[in-house]
Design a protein around this motif. Structure first.
Motif, PDB file in Angstrom:
ATOM      1  N   ARG A 279      -2.311  -1.327  -3.473  1.00 28.11           N
ATOM      2  CA  ARG A 279      -3.210  -0.224  -3.118  1.00 28.11           C
ATOM      3  C   ARG A 279      -2.474   1.094  -3.311  1.00 28.11           C
ATOM      4  NH1 ARG A 279      -4.187   3.159   1.245  1.00 28.11           N
ATOM      5  NH2 ARG A 279      -6.383   3.600   1.754  1.00 28.11           N
TER       6      ARG A 279
ATOM      7  N   THR B 104     -12.016   4.291  -5.727  1.00 25.01           N
ATOM      8  CA  THR B 104     -12.822   5.183  -4.882  1.00 25.01           C
ATOM      9  C   THR B 104     -12.557   6.607  -5.346  1.00 25.01           C
ATOM     10  OG1 THR B 104     -12.602   3.691  -2.985  1.00 25.01           O
ATOM     11  CG2 THR B 104     -13.348   5.930  -2.541  1.00 25.01           C
TER      12      THR B 104
ATOM     13  N   SER C  21       0.847  -1.188   0.000  1.00 30.50           N
ATOM     14  CA  SER C  21       0.000   0.000   0.000  1.00 30.50           C
ATOM     15  C   SER C  21       0.882   1.237   0.000  1.00 30.50           C
ATOM     16  CB  SER C  21      -0.909   0.005   1.250  1.00 30.50           C
ATOM     17  OG  SER C  21      -1.664   1.193   1.310  1.00 30.50           O
TER      18      SER C  21
ATOM     19  N   CYS D 262     -18.284   9.343   5.289  1.00 27.52           N
ATOM     20  CA  CYS D 262     -17.072   9.592   6.068  1.00 27.52           C
ATOM     21  C   CYS D 262     -17.498  10.205   7.410  1.00 27.52           C
ATOM     22  CB  CYS D 262     -16.133  10.548   5.325  1.00 27.52           C
ATOM     23  SG  CYS D 262     -14.713  11.085   6.314  1.00 27.52           S
TER      24      CYS D 262
ATOM     25  N   VAL E 153     -15.619  -4.609   1.852  1.00 24.25           N
ATOM     26  CA  VAL E 153     -15.467  -3.710   3.008  1.00 24.25           C
ATOM     27  C   VAL E 153     -14.009  -3.377   3.271  1.00 24.25           C
ATOM     28  CG1 VAL E 153     -15.747  -3.534   5.503  1.00 24.25           C
ATOM     29  CG2 VAL E 153     -17.611  -4.429   4.116  1.00 24.25           C
ATOM     30  N   SER E 154     -13.133  -4.368   3.225  1.00 22.86           N
ATOM     31  CA  SER E 154     -11.719  -4.142   3.545  1.00 22.86           C
ATOM     32  C   SER E 154     -11.047  -3.201   2.554  1.00 22.86           C
ATOM     33  CB  SER E 154     -10.971  -5.476   3.578  1.00 22.86           C
ATOM     34  OG  SER E 154     -11.008  -6.098   2.311  1.00 22.86           O
ATOM     35  N   ARG E 155     -11.656  -2.991   1.399  1.00 21.09           N
ATOM     36  CA  ARG E 155     -11.031  -2.152   0.367  1.00 21.09           C
ATOM     37  C   ARG E 155     -11.295  -0.668   0.546  1.00 21.09           C
ATOM     38  NH1 ARG E 155      -7.188  -5.318  -1.777  1.00 21.09           N
ATOM     39  NH2 ARG E 155      -7.975  -7.463  -1.680  1.00 21.09           N
ATOM     40  N   ILE E 156     -12.162  -0.308   1.503  1.00 24.16           N
ATOM     41  CA  ILE E 156     -12.454   1.108   1.704  1.00 24.16           C
ATOM     42  C   ILE E 156     -11.855   1.624   2.992  1.00 24.16           C
ATOM     43  CG2 ILE E 156     -14.566   1.037   0.353  1.00 24.16           C
ATOM     44  CD1 ILE E 156     -16.140   0.837   2.925  1.00 24.16           C
ATOM     45  N   VAL E 157     -11.110   0.796   3.715  1.00 26.86           N
ATOM     46  CA  VAL E 157     -10.490   1.208   4.973  1.00 26.86           C
ATOM     47  C   VAL E 157      -9.246   2.017   4.679  1.00 26.86           C
ATOM     48  CG1 VAL E 157      -9.435   0.416   7.097  1.00 26.86           C
ATOM     49  CG2 VAL E 157     -11.400  -0.791   6.169  1.00 26.86           C
TER      50      VAL E 157
ATOM     51  N   ASP F 175     -19.460  -7.961   1.896  1.00 25.86           N
ATOM     52  CA  ASP F 175     -18.405  -8.282   2.857  1.00 25.86           C
ATOM     53  C   ASP F 175     -17.024  -8.283   2.214  1.00 25.86           C
ATOM     54  OD1 ASP F 175     -20.323  -8.540   4.796  1.00 25.86           O
ATOM     55  OD2 ASP F 175     -20.449 -10.720   4.684  1.00 25.86           O
TER      56      ASP F 175
END
Length: 557
Positions: free
Chosen positions: A364, A423, A337, A502, A553-557, A550
């Motif tokens: 990322r 995003t 990332s 947000c 979800v981890s991709r928007i943290v 589900d």
């Protein structure tokens, strides 16, 4: 019989560790009463089951069970995982306000005295006083929590049987203040000598958050940590995880000393850490598997030799050299990332220079709603070999309102790409909104990047999922979905999500009006615009931000 009744009453008076645990205690107690069994059913269970139950509770709830009986008093010392955090031990607001009434009185008096001769309004005087009182109470609460961590650590470890169960995890979170860190360090060091400790973790926090810290604060915290480190060197040598924040070291080689000393480290995290002089940080470590460097002031970071590294986070560099990150021998690096706030003077970075020595599968890239800092590259044989392992690409916080054609170079450069996340969203809470400050700090007003594919009839055969968060029915977004669907001949699903919520931007209006298709009629119209003239079997899903799948979800943290 009387002793059993006392044990039952004690069990009911324990702090509630969880709804599930409490219901289990009540059910078993009720069964005992119905059957007239003089022995409580929980205590009749074997030790390994009871320890397994305690292992699922927080350390405070587990410790409270020691009052039930002589046998129960031994069980907390057998728990294989000990996690003690100052954050969890912060006093409640009620207890803090009562126990620190004198502190509040003194702080209020001190602020009033300092401002007595100042020309401020009554409202501003009240505001400043309230802020000073809140800070004083927060500092006092952290001091109390720190002492509680040190006391709990020493107490629990002292009660363990040296010949008993090994410690699978020993995790300590504490503030870098007073004598608590050294006390915790000595207790953990003794445990490492006495018991078999499989994993030992330190999370070292500072009283002030990152944005509150001045240079003097960073220097002060850095000096405290050096003293702590030198006092507990043997303990640090046994750590498997270390997280540090808000530290500036006077010695430029101290970060390297941490790596040399902590030979067992598998996870290492730095937030807002640096040295007085700009240095090139060279990282060599035989055991390290996860590395995080966020908001750190290094001239260059060279990951020279880390054979077990699998994950790395590198965010917000301030280097004048490009690229500020390079890899040597990292054969297992799988997840990477990289994020930055692109300024007008930053040179654009070619991904091939980041990844040419790696086999990253999950990439990322974050842009923090500012200038695109990635340089689109045309497909060459060398570029194809660099990206041959990539399967997932996630582009985060792309600025709104700019053409997205440049992202197509990723499809052309990554023939094995299977999932493509994007995003597109501005965050006023994180962006510099003051125009004078933007000009002074050389923020770029033109945040986009132009690119035209040299391959007009390009086809991608592996991409199966396209996921766009904060989709809007604007022409540039609709056109981009069309381009991807036309190129990705085996695309199975297109997920188009509404604008994300947000928490920090909740009370701030979006900088641009959002145009997500709300009604079925609007969605039919958008899908018609997307599919027009394209032969694609992909299914288009329009989803609200309250129904995020589900796996996304981890991709928007």
């Amino acid at each position: 019989m009387a002793r059993t009744s006392r044990r039952r009453r004690a069990a009911k008076l324990m702090a509630k560790p969880s709804v599930k645990a409490e219901s289990s205690l009540d059910e078993l107690s009720s069964l005992d009463e119905l059957k007239g069994n003089p022995d409580d059913r929980i205590s009749s269970l074997p030790n390994d089951i009871l320890v397994n139950i305690l292992d699922r509770l927080d350390v405070c709830a587990a410790a409270r069970t020691s009052v039930l009986s002589r046998r129960w008093s031994q069980l907390p010392g057998m728990v294989p995982r000990l996690t003690i955090s100052a954050r969890d031990l912060l006093p409640s607001e009620t207890k803090t306000s009562i126990s620190n009434a004198e502190l509040v009185r003194k702080t209020t008096a001190a602020v009033a005295k300092d401002l007595a001769n100042a020309t401020v309004s009554k409202a501003e005087l009240v505001q400043r006083t309230n802020a000073a009182v809140a800070k004083a109470l927060a500092d006092a609460a952290k001091a109390v929590a720190n002492r509680a961590v040190a006391k709990a650590t020493k107490s629990i470890l002292a009660r363990r049987d040296p010949g008993g169960w090994p410690i699978r995890l020993l995790s300590m979170t504490f503030y870098l203040r007073d004598d608590a860190p050294i006390s915790v360090g000595h207790a953990v060091g003794s445990a490492m000598v006495t018991f078999k400790v499989e994993k030992a973790e330190f999370t070292v926090l500072t009283e002030k958050e990152r944005l509150e810290c001045t240079i003097d604060d960073l220097m002060k915290y850095g000096a405290r940590f050096v003293s702590f480190f030198n006092e507990c060197t043997n303990t640090f040598a046994g750590l498997t995880r270390l997280y540090l924040e808000n530290l500036r070291f006077a010695e430029s080689d101290f970060v390297c000393n941490i790596l040399v000393t902590c030979k067992r480290l598998k996870h290492l995290g730095f937030l807002n850490c640096d040295t007085e002089s700009w240095i090139t940080l060279q990282i060599e470590h035989a055991e390290l598997s996860e590395l995080s460097i966020v908001n750190c002031r290094f001239d260059m970071v060279k990951v020279d030799w880390v054979p077990k590294l699998t994950r790395m986070v590198f965010e917000f560099w301030m280097s004048f050299k490009e690229p500020p990150l390079s890899f040597g021998y990292v054969p297992l690096l799988d997840v990477l990332s990289v994020s930055n706030v692109g300024l007008s003077w930053h040179e654009m970075v070619k991904l091939s220079t980041f990844l040419h020595e790696t086999s990253v599968r999950d990439l990322r890239l974050g842009f923090k709603c500012e200038k695109i800092w990635v340089q689109p590259e045309c497909l060459t044989k060398r570029l194809a070999s660099v990206f041959h392992q990539l399967r997932i690409v996630n582009l985060v916080d792309i600025p709104e309102g700019y053409d997205l054609t440049w992202t197509m170079f990723i499809l052309e450069a990554v023939p094995s790409l299977e999932e493509f996340y994007m995003t597109v969203m501005d965050h006023p809470c994180e962006m510099q909104m003051d125009q004078e400050k933007r000009r002074a700090k050389l923020y770029s007003e033109d945040k986009g990047v132009e690119w035209e594919s040299p391959a007009s009839n390009f086809r991608h055969h592996r991409l199966s999922k396209l996921i766009i968060f904060c989709f809007q029915s604007d022409e540039h977004m609709v056109s981009h979905v069309r381009r991807v669907m036309k190129a990705a001949v085996n695309l199975g699903d297109v997920y188009l999500y509404d604008r994300l919520t947000c928490p920090k931007c909740r009370h701030v209006k979006p900088l641009k009006r959002t145009r997500f298709p709300e009604t079925s009629k609007q969605r039919c119209w958008v899908e018609k615009q997307v599919r027009g003239g394209i032969e694609s079997l992909a299914t288009i899903h329009f989803l609200r931000n309250t129904k995020i799948r589900d796996e996304h979800v981890s991709r928007i943290v």
